[in-house]
Write an enzyme that holds these catalytic residues in place. Sequence first.
Site, PDB file in Angstrom:
ATOM      1  N   GLU A 158      -2.959  -4.773 -18.310  1.00  0.00           N
ATOM      2  CA  GLU A 158      -2.836  -6.168 -17.912  1.00  0.00           C
ATOM      3  C   GLU A 158      -2.020  -6.947 -18.943  1.00  0.00           C
ATOM      4  O   GLU A 158      -1.820  -6.470 -20.064  1.00  0.00           O
ATOM      5  CB  GLU A 158      -4.248  -6.766 -17.785  1.00  0.00           C
ATOM      6  CG  GLU A 158      -5.125  -6.076 -16.753  1.00  0.00           C
ATOM      7  CD  GLU A 158      -4.735  -6.392 -15.307  1.00  0.00           C
ATOM      8  OE1 GLU A 158      -3.531  -6.560 -15.036  1.00  0.00           O
ATOM      9  OE2 GLU A 158      -5.639  -6.461 -14.469  1.00  0.00           O
ATOM     10  N   ASP A 178       1.335  -9.211 -11.358  1.00  0.00           N
ATOM     11  CA  ASP A 178       1.424  -9.824 -12.688  1.00  0.00           C
ATOM     12  C   ASP A 178       2.254  -8.968 -13.651  1.00  0.00           C
ATOM     13  O   ASP A 178       2.282  -9.217 -14.855  1.00  0.00           O
ATOM     14  CB  ASP A 178       0.016 -10.073 -13.271  1.00  0.00           C
ATOM     15  CG  ASP A 178      -0.777  -8.773 -13.428  1.00  0.00           C
ATOM     16  OD1 ASP A 178      -0.231  -7.675 -13.135  1.00  0.00           O
ATOM     17  OD2 ASP A 178      -1.953  -8.846 -13.847  1.00  0.00           O
ATOM     18  N   HIS A 233       1.859  -5.711 -14.322  1.00  0.00           N
ATOM     19  CA  HIS A 233       1.169  -4.612 -15.036  1.00  0.00           C
ATOM     20  C   HIS A 233       1.633  -3.245 -14.543  1.00  0.00           C
ATOM     21  O   HIS A 233       2.043  -3.102 -13.390  1.00  0.00           O
ATOM     22  CB  HIS A 233      -0.360  -4.747 -14.951  1.00  0.00           C
ATOM     23  CG  HIS A 233      -0.947  -4.509 -13.599  1.00  0.00           C
ATOM     24  ND1 HIS A 233      -2.070  -5.175 -13.145  1.00  0.00           N
ATOM     25  CD2 HIS A 233      -0.600  -3.688 -12.587  1.00  0.00           C
ATOM     26  CE1 HIS A 233      -2.374  -4.756 -11.934  1.00  0.00           C
ATOM     27  NE2 HIS A 233      -1.497  -3.861 -11.571  1.00  0.00           N
ATOM     28  N   ASP A 266      -5.170   5.937 -13.873  1.00  0.00           N
ATOM     29  CA  ASP A 266      -6.334   5.082 -14.125  1.00  0.00           C
ATOM     30  C   ASP A 266      -7.470   5.323 -13.142  1.00  0.00           C
ATOM     31  O   ASP A 266      -7.314   6.042 -12.154  1.00  0.00           O
ATOM     32  CB  ASP A 266      -5.915   3.601 -14.110  1.00  0.00           C
ATOM     33  CG  ASP A 266      -4.976   3.269 -12.946  1.00  0.00           C
ATOM     34  OD1 ASP A 266      -4.892   4.062 -11.991  1.00  0.00           O
ATOM     35  OD2 ASP A 266      -4.332   2.206 -12.998  1.00  0.00           O
TER      36      ASP A 266
HETATM   37  P1  PGA Z   1      -0.130  -1.768  -5.002  1.00  0.00           P
HETATM   38  O1  PGA Z   1      -0.669  -1.860  -6.489  1.00  0.00           O
HETATM   39  O2  PGA Z   1       0.740  -0.558  -4.920  1.00  0.00           O
HETATM   40  O3  PGA Z   1      -1.349  -1.629  -4.156  1.00  0.00           O
HETATM   41  O4  PGA Z   1       0.635  -3.020  -4.721  1.00  0.00           O
HETATM   42  C1  PGA Z   1       0.197  -1.681  -7.572  1.00  0.00           C
HETATM   43  C2  PGA Z   1      -0.495  -1.966  -8.888  1.00  0.00           C
HETATM   44  O5  PGA Z   1      -1.328  -2.877  -8.963  1.00  0.00           O
HETATM   45  O6  PGA Z   1      -0.190  -1.279  -9.878  1.00  0.00           O
END
Ligand code: PGA
Length: 270
Positions: free
Chosen positions: A143, A136, A138, A67
């Site tokens: 999302e 959450d 995702h 992404d």
């Molecule tokens: P993080 O993010 O590794 O910074 O915790 C993970 C994500 O949001 O996919």
Amino acid sequence: MRVIVEKDKEGVSRRAAQFVANLVRRRPTCVLGLATGSTPLGMYAELIRMHREEGLDFSRVVTFNLDEYVGLSGSHPQSYRHFMQQSLFDHINIDPRDTHVPDGRALDFENYCEQYERLIAEEGGIDLQVLGIGSDGHIAFNEPGSSLGSRTRLKTLTEETVRDNARFFGSEKEVPRLAITMGVGTILESRQCLLLAAGDSKARAIRDTIEGPITAQVTASALQLHRDVIAVLDEEAARLLERRAYYREVEQAQAALQAGQLGKFGMPTS
Ligand code: PGA
């Protein structure tokens, strides 16, 4: 899903790097799906070390990132392209032309997203997709509520994600609200997925992903449909899993099988 619980985040990084390195050694022309965020940082550092000290060769590896924020150019310090250059690409012998991160400044997003999918297909598909997970639930920027069949497209970020990512931007106001992201369906087409999680803030999402029902409200739970997922977690992220003891037994049995200790399973050893 194979569930591996390591003591801490360093253990997760080392174990994850081993999976990636084994694939790169076995198949030097492999296609890696890569992720950004704080979770895979230690894994990238370990891969850089392996490149420098053990000659791990990325010269024929192709990568696709999950992404990118919409509106940020690749040189913006918070863009995922910039993150990947700093965290991995600038320190290994990968051909820059073989590193793909979605372009957050593409003009015609619909066409661009289709083209990204086409490019993945032309490279033969993703062999191993590295994934972090949001608090959450995702994966990539899919999302809650994202279609489990979704493909690469634009996605609006939730307030929770904007809040989680504000730490990189200085303030919530500066976090882009839109991202271009591979879909859940795109991710499910990878041959293997490596899901990484560390820290207490991921415990609930990990429980829902591994032991909860498959639901678009926790897009990582769609990984239950995939035939080859390895989740590498630290103790904190695994804290709420009910079947932890069983996952440990499976790993022990696996190790015994690999070591040829068939007697442990009541099988003849000679
Ligand atoms: P993080 O993010 O590794 O910074 O915790 C993970 C994500 O949001 O996919």
